[in-house]
Design an enzyme around this catalytic site. Structure first.
Site, PDB file in Angstrom:
ATOM      1  N   HIS A  48       3.752   6.451  -6.190  1.00 31.43           N
ATOM      2  CA  HIS A  48       4.247   4.934  -6.700  1.00 31.43           C
ATOM      3  C   HIS A  48       4.192   4.730  -8.047  1.00 31.43           C
ATOM      4  O   HIS A  48       4.875   3.920  -8.488  1.00 31.43           O
ATOM      5  CB  HIS A  48       4.068   4.029  -5.517  1.00 31.43           C
ATOM      6  CG  HIS A  48       2.939   3.388  -5.775  1.00 31.43           C
ATOM      7  ND1 HIS A  48       1.663   3.679  -5.244  1.00 31.43           N
ATOM      8  CD2 HIS A  48       2.441   2.448  -6.815  1.00 31.43           C
ATOM      9  CE1 HIS A  48       0.756   2.880  -5.422  1.00 31.43           C
ATOM     10  NE2 HIS A  48       0.967   1.923  -6.613  1.00 31.43           N
ATOM     11  N   ASP A  77       1.534   9.428  -0.779  1.00 30.59           N
ATOM     12  CA  ASP A  77       1.573   8.639  -2.262  1.00 30.59           C
ATOM     13  C   ASP A  77       0.726   9.229  -3.223  1.00 30.59           C
ATOM     14  O   ASP A  77       0.029   8.740  -3.986  1.00 30.59           O
ATOM     15  CB  ASP A  77       1.065   7.026  -1.838  1.00 30.59           C
ATOM     16  CG  ASP A  77       1.228   6.311  -2.932  1.00 30.59           C
ATOM     17  OD1 ASP A  77       2.184   6.507  -3.887  1.00 30.59           O
ATOM     18  OD2 ASP A  77       0.530   5.254  -3.223  1.00 30.59           O
ATOM     19  N   SER A 151      -3.793   1.118  -9.091  1.00 30.28           N
ATOM     20  CA  SER A 151      -3.304   2.343  -8.109  1.00 30.28           C
ATOM     21  C   SER A 151      -3.470   3.770  -8.830  1.00 30.28           C
ATOM     22  O   SER A 151      -3.183   4.090  -9.968  1.00 30.28           O
ATOM     23  CB  SER A 151      -1.881   2.020  -8.034  1.00 30.28           C
ATOM     24  OG  SER A 151      -1.892   0.902  -7.096  1.00 30.28           O
TER      25      SER A 151
END
Length: 296
Positions: A48, A77, A151
């Site tokens: 993402h 992910d 992230s």
């Protein structure tokens, strides 16, 4: 020297050692973090974070290097990008799951604050987290502060090994963050580097990893297994005779202790596979033909 002073000094040394292997990942629409997996420039991050965007850059210290997207795997992910560089400082992936309560450090670029460090513990294992259109499974939960921009960055243990790749938070909570275990990142990154994508076969079940209570562990002959929560109709699992509540112990003789093991076995396996399950105290051997046609 007090224990607190010793801990502080050890953490400071650890951070200085691993910091060169922590990267910033940017593109025109946003930014996140990553980690250097190999000295020749392979950098895992979150799917993402990179999306399908062009204009990727990886920041290592003050250097902003153009990067190429090698491959992306939205179901986990995870993604891998590469920069043209050599002799980079890389970070090792841990081979074992951390224990609940183990100290961990989250590093990355939250809110573009490069090189930020936060300290916490592993709060839980095998968490599942719904995301847009999918379900992330087998996650580590931590109370180390993870914020937007963390992230894709590493979650590290006290030995400087990457135990997870930070992926998500619950935005209305405090101290609840999630990371993809290094065991998952290891095989996913390897396949993305080799093939650029991951082709999955599916059984057609909903499942979760479990630590087995002593009596059940003795029956199973192992401490962990995968609990079948749902068997979808007209799927390979349904045809094989899997039932809700079964404990999946092994695939093709290899012990299955969590969702990561299950996914890995299905990706690397071929054709028909043998399943060993524990049902109502009895071991059963089943045969299944996983398919590419049905998502699970």
């Amino acid at each position: 020297m007090t224990l607190l002073q010793q801990l502080s000094g050890d953490l400071e040394h650890l951070v200085s050692q691993v910091a060169p292997g922590v990267a910033g990942v940017e593109h025109r629409r946003g930014q996140g973090s990553g980690l250097v997996l190999s000295p020749d420039g392979y950098v895992p991050t979150n799917a993402h974070v990179v999306g399908g965007n062009k204009g990727l850059k990886v920041n290592l210290g003050s250097d902003g290097l153009e990067a190429t997207l090698i491959g992306s795997d939205p179901p986990t992910d995870l993604a891998v990008v590469r920069v043209e560089a050599n002799h980079l400082s890389s970070l090792p992936l841990a081979q074992k799951l951390p224990g609940v309560g183990q100290l961990v450090i989250a590093m990355g670029n939250p809110l573009r604050l490069a090189g930020s460090v936060s300290l916490g513990v592993v709060s839980a294992l095998d968490r599942s987290l719904p995301t847009q259109g999918s379900l992330l499974e087998g996650l580590l939960q931590t109370d180390a502060a993870i914020n937007p921009g963390n992230s894709g960055g590493p979650l590290l243990n006290a030995w400087g090994e990457v135990v997870g790749i930070n992926t998500a938070i619950i935005p209305w909570a405090q101290g609840i963050g999630f990371a993809i275990p290094s065991q998952t990142a290891s095989w996913v990154a390897a396949l993305l580097i080799q093939k650029g994508e991951i082709q999955r076969r599916y059984l057609g079940i909903g499942a979760r990893g479990e630590v087995l209570p002593p009596v059940l562990a003795q029956q199973a002959g192992q401490a962990r297994a995968v609990r079948v929560l749902e068997v979808r109709s007209s799927t390979p699992a349904d045809s094989a005779g899997l039932r809700q509540g079964d404990l999946l112990l092994s695939i093709e003789g290899e012990a299955i202790s969590g969702v990561n093991d299950l996914q890995k076995a299905l990706v690397f396996g071929g054709g028909e596979v043998g399943l060993e399950v524990l049902r109502e105290g009895q071991r059963r051997s089943l045969r299944a033909k996983p398919t590419f046609a049905q998502a699970a």
